[in-house]
Design a protein around this motif. Structure first.
Motif, PDB file in Angstrom:
ATOM      1  N   ASP A  72       0.769  -1.323  -0.020  1.00 38.43           N
ATOM      2  CA  ASP A  72       0.383  -0.139   0.438  1.00 38.43           C
ATOM      3  C   ASP A  72       0.767   1.035   0.115  1.00 38.43           C
ATOM      4  O   ASP A  72       1.125   1.965  -0.495  1.00 38.43           O
ATOM      5  N   THR A  73       2.359   1.194   0.889  1.00 36.50           N
ATOM      6  CA  THR A  73       3.052   2.282   0.640  1.00 36.50           C
ATOM      7  C   THR A  73       3.499   2.365  -0.422  1.00 36.50           C
ATOM      8  O   THR A  73       3.442   3.989  -0.888  1.00 36.50           O
ATOM      9  N   PHE A  74       4.258   1.515  -1.274  1.00 31.71           N
ATOM     10  CA  PHE A  74       4.249   2.058  -2.622  1.00 31.71           C
ATOM     11  C   PHE A  74       3.412   2.029  -3.583  1.00 31.71           C
ATOM     12  O   PHE A  74       3.907   3.329  -4.185  1.00 31.71           O
ATOM     13  N   TYR A  75       1.915   1.628  -3.532  1.00 32.58           N
ATOM     14  CA  TYR A  75       1.232   2.508  -4.468  1.00 32.58           C
ATOM     15  C   TYR A  75       0.933   3.472  -3.945  1.00 32.58           C
ATOM     16  O   TYR A  75       0.419   4.374  -5.290  1.00 32.58           O
ATOM     17  N   SER A  76       1.151   4.407  -2.830  1.00 29.80           N
ATOM     18  CA  SER A  76       0.353   5.589  -2.832  1.00 29.80           C
ATOM     19  C   SER A  76       1.618   6.476  -3.265  1.00 29.80           C
ATOM     20  O   SER A  76       1.257   7.950  -3.587  1.00 29.80           O
ATOM     21  N   CYS A  77       2.747   5.538  -3.574  1.00 37.60           N
ATOM     22  CA  CYS A  77       3.524   7.066  -3.659  1.00 37.60           C
ATOM     23  C   CYS A  77       3.839   7.629  -5.436  1.00 37.60           C
ATOM     24  O   CYS A  77       2.886   7.455  -5.928  1.00 37.60           O
ATOM     25  N   SER A  78       3.749   9.139  -5.272  1.00 30.57           N
ATOM     26  CA  SER A  78       3.356  10.007  -6.642  1.00 30.57           C
ATOM     27  C   SER A  78       4.735   9.962  -7.403  1.00 30.57           C
ATOM     28  O   SER A  78       4.778  11.035  -8.050  1.00 30.57           O
ATOM     29  N   THR A  79       5.954   9.858  -6.664  1.00 35.59           N
ATOM     30  CA  THR A  79       7.325  10.341  -7.616  1.00 35.59           C
ATOM     31  C   THR A  79       8.301   8.744  -7.495  1.00 35.59           C
ATOM     32  O   THR A  79       7.653   8.784  -6.947  1.00 35.59           O
ATOM     33  N   ASP A  80       8.915   9.287  -8.985  1.00 31.03           N
ATOM     34  CA  ASP A  80      10.087   8.519  -9.009  1.00 31.03           C
ATOM     35  C   ASP A  80      11.048   7.823  -7.715  1.00 31.03           C
ATOM     36  O   ASP A  80      11.544   6.775  -7.788  1.00 31.03           O
ATOM     37  N   ALA A  81      11.106   9.244  -7.468  1.00 27.26           N
ATOM     38  CA  ALA A  81      11.865   8.795  -5.887  1.00 27.26           C
ATOM     39  C   ALA A  81      11.501   7.946  -5.070  1.00 27.26           C
ATOM     40  O   ALA A  81      11.746   7.237  -4.197  1.00 27.26           O
ATOM     41  N   CYS A  82      10.143   8.152  -4.443  1.00 26.27           N
ATOM     42  CA  CYS A  82       9.481   7.732  -3.595  1.00 26.27           C
ATOM     43  C   CYS A  82       9.553   5.904  -4.404  1.00 26.27           C
ATOM     44  O   CYS A  82       9.504   4.718  -3.156  1.00 26.27           O
ATOM     45  N   GLN A  83       9.311   5.805  -5.340  1.00 23.79           N
ATOM     46  CA  GLN A  83       8.963   4.905  -6.175  1.00 23.79           C
ATOM     47  C   GLN A  83      10.272   3.690  -5.575  1.00 23.79           C
ATOM     48  O   GLN A  83      10.228   2.399  -5.195  1.00 23.79           O
ATOM     49  N   LEU A  84      11.063   4.433  -5.956  1.00 23.86           N
ATOM     50  CA  LEU A  84      12.643   3.980  -5.945  1.00 23.86           C
ATOM     51  C   LEU A  84      12.777   3.901  -4.341  1.00 23.86           C
ATOM     52  O   LEU A  84      13.832   2.250  -4.328  1.00 23.86           O
ATOM     53  N   THR A  85      12.484   4.108  -3.226  1.00 11.69           N
ATOM     54  CA  THR A  85      12.441   3.734  -2.279  1.00 11.69           C
ATOM     55  C   THR A  85      12.122   3.024  -1.615  1.00 11.69           C
ATOM     56  O   THR A  85      12.210   1.815  -1.148  1.00 11.69           O
ATOM     57  N   GLU A  86      11.229   2.718  -1.456  1.00 14.39           N
ATOM     58  CA  GLU A  86       9.619   1.809  -1.246  1.00 14.39           C
ATOM     59  C   GLU A  86      10.060   0.641  -2.445  1.00 14.39           C
ATOM     60  O   GLU A  86       9.943  -0.692  -1.625  1.00 14.39           O
ATOM     61  N   ARG A  87      10.556   0.377  -3.400  1.00 11.10           N
ATOM     62  CA  ARG A  87      10.918  -0.769  -4.296  1.00 11.10           C
ATOM     63  C   ARG A  87      11.911  -1.219  -3.422  1.00 11.10           C
ATOM     64  O   ARG A  87      11.784  -2.498  -4.000  1.00 11.10           O
ATOM     65  N   ASN A  88      13.537  -0.416  -3.213  1.00  8.30           N
ATOM     66  CA  ASN A  88      14.327  -0.557  -2.653  1.00  8.30           C
ATOM     67  C   ASN A  88      14.352  -1.544  -1.357  1.00  8.30           C
ATOM     68  O   ASN A  88      15.469  -2.512  -1.251  1.00  8.30           O
ATOM     69  N   ARG A  89      13.775  -1.258  -0.329  1.00 11.01           N
ATOM     70  CA  ARG A  89      12.675  -1.570   0.943  1.00 11.01           C
ATOM     71  C   ARG A  89      12.093  -2.611   0.607  1.00 11.01           C
ATOM     72  O   ARG A  89      12.610  -4.058   1.699  1.00 11.01           O
ATOM     73  N   PHE A  90      11.258  -2.318  -0.431  1.00 10.57           N
ATOM     74  CA  PHE A  90      11.162  -4.477  -0.588  1.00 10.57           C
ATOM     75  C   PHE A  90      11.584  -4.659  -1.043  1.00 10.57           C
ATOM     76  O   PHE A  90      11.164  -5.994  -0.471  1.00 10.57           O
ATOM     77  N   LYS A 127      17.057   4.734 -11.993  1.00 15.75           N
ATOM     78  CA  LYS A 127      15.684   5.757 -12.043  1.00 15.75           C
ATOM     79  C   LYS A 127      14.466   4.447 -11.660  1.00 15.75           C
ATOM     80  O   LYS A 127      14.610   2.835 -11.549  1.00 15.75           O
ATOM     81  N   TYR A 128      13.125   4.726 -11.031  1.00 17.43           N
ATOM     82  CA  TYR A 128      12.205   3.366 -10.973  1.00 17.43           C
ATOM     83  C   TYR A 128      11.774   2.742 -12.058  1.00 17.43           C
ATOM     84  O   TYR A 128      11.274   1.791 -11.753  1.00 17.43           O
ATOM     85  N   THR A 129      11.884   3.343 -12.984  1.00 15.04           N
ATOM     86  CA  THR A 129      11.002   2.743 -14.226  1.00 15.04           C
ATOM     87  C   THR A 129      11.995   1.981 -14.899  1.00 15.04           C
ATOM     88  O   THR A 129      11.478   1.183 -15.702  1.00 15.04           O
ATOM     89  N   ASN A 130      13.397   2.131 -14.550  1.00 13.49           N
ATOM     90  CA  ASN A 130      13.940   0.895 -14.979  1.00 13.49           C
ATOM     91  C   ASN A 130      14.521  -0.279 -14.446  1.00 13.49           C
ATOM     92  O   ASN A 130      14.349  -1.195 -14.947  1.00 13.49           O
ATOM     93  N   TYR A 131      13.305  -0.472 -13.414  1.00 15.66           N
ATOM     94  CA  TYR A 131      13.427  -1.712 -12.812  1.00 15.66           C
ATOM     95  C   TYR A 131      12.240  -1.751 -11.379  1.00 15.66           C
ATOM     96  O   TYR A 131      12.541  -1.242 -11.109  1.00 15.66           O
ATOM     97  N   PRO A 132      11.111  -1.765 -12.698  1.00 16.19           N
ATOM     98  CA  PRO A 132       9.365  -1.509 -11.661  1.00 16.19           C
ATOM     99  C   PRO A 132       9.970  -2.759 -10.798  1.00 16.19           C
ATOM    100  O   PRO A 132      10.641  -4.082 -10.992  1.00 16.19           O
ATOM    101  N   ILE A 133       8.356  -2.629  -9.608  1.00 15.53           N
ATOM    102  CA  ILE A 133       8.489  -4.131  -8.839  1.00 15.53           C
ATOM    103  C   ILE A 133       8.164  -4.891  -9.593  1.00 15.53           C
ATOM    104  O   ILE A 133       8.099  -5.614  -8.863  1.00 15.53           O
ATOM    105  N   SER A 134       7.236  -5.046 -10.336  1.00 17.84           N
ATOM    106  CA  SER A 134       6.912  -6.401 -11.350  1.00 17.84           C
ATOM    107  C   SER A 134       7.834  -7.483 -11.515  1.00 17.84           C
ATOM    108  O   SER A 134       7.698  -8.175 -11.184  1.00 17.84           O
ATOM    109  N   ARG A 135       8.431  -6.194 -11.932  1.00 23.74           N
ATOM    110  CA  ARG A 135      10.305  -6.907 -12.648  1.00 23.74           C
ATOM    111  C   ARG A 135      11.121  -7.695 -10.835  1.00 23.74           C
ATOM    112  O   ARG A 135      11.292  -9.158 -11.208  1.00 23.74           O
TER     113      ARG A 135
END
Length: 231
Positions: free
Chosen positions: A51-69, A172-180
């Motif tokens: 949920d925290t990841f999906y609430s992100c609105s910026t690439d930086a936030c997505q990057l942080t949450e993806r790495n935490r995950f 960049k988050y888009t270079n390695y999305p959470i789905s991958r």
């Protein structure tokens, strides 16, 4: 109990005492690691863990949450894997050897306690020695087989971890999305299973057989040419 009986029965039960237990992986000195792993286990049982990841609105936030995950699941997988393989290596061979030898020596103790001659006593002890050796040999080779499987799992996990480590370093988050990342984490998990290791060992053995056959064919032709060239 006469002297002859005690000579054989005392060593028997000393052997039982030493071989009956099953070794376990040593307890970690880092107690907080166990609590941290337990906390992560509970966290990822909950379907809302992203949920925290999906609430992100910026690439930086997505990057942080993806790495935490990724880091949290890597830690949890490694923690469980190390305990799993540690207990396999520590307990399997000793446990199997101890159980087999215990049964044999208990039967032997009953035999020795009723014998009247040294000849029968020696025969009974010889039975235990032979049977014990069989159990030891079986346990020894089982241990070596288990070690080979664990080593293969380690190798597979090292290879499977590469895309995850590379993904963690992307800017960049888009270079390695959470789905991958989830797909790679799933692959990393299965790389640490016995079934994957056995399949890989089988493939390696098959490749080695094919290579050996090719080398043998080459050597046969070389030997044949040498023989044919003889005057």
């Amino acid at each position: 109990m006469n002297g002859l009986q005690s000579v054989f029965i005392v060593p028997i039960f000393l052997a039982l005492y030493g071989c009956g237990g099953v070794a376990k992986i040593p307890i970690s000195v880092f107690g907080d690691k166990d609590h941290y792993a337990a906390g992560l286990q509970e966290k990822y049982k909950d379907k809302t863990y992203l949920d925290t990841f999906y609430s992100c609105s910026t690439d930086a936030c997505q990057l942080t949450e993806r790495n935490r995950f990724i880091n949290e699941l890597l830690f949890l997988m490694d923690y469980n894997y190390n305990r799993y393989t540690g207990n396999i290596i520590a307990g399997k061979a000793k446990g199997e050897f101890g159980v087999g030898l215990t049964d044999t020596l208990l039967s032997l103790a009953a035999t020795v306690s009723t014998v009247e001659t040294a000849k029968t006593a020696y025969a009974a002890v010889a039975t235990a020695v032979g049977s014990g050796k069989t159990e030891f040999d079986s346990a020894y080779y089982a241990e070596k087989t288990t070690s080979a499987i664990v080593t293969q799992m380690d190798a597979l996990r090292t290879t499977a971890r590469v895309p995850l480590e590379a993904g963690l370093r992307t800017s960049k988050y888009t270079n390695y999305p959470i789905s991958r990342a989830m797909a790679d984490l799933n692959y990393y998990y299965y790389a640490g299973t016995m079934s994957s290791a056995i399949i890989a060992l089988g493939n390696t053995a098959a490749a080695n057989v094919k290579l050996a056959e090719q080398e043998a064919s080459t050597k046969i032709n070389e030997q044949l040419n040498m023989l044919e060239a003889m005057p």
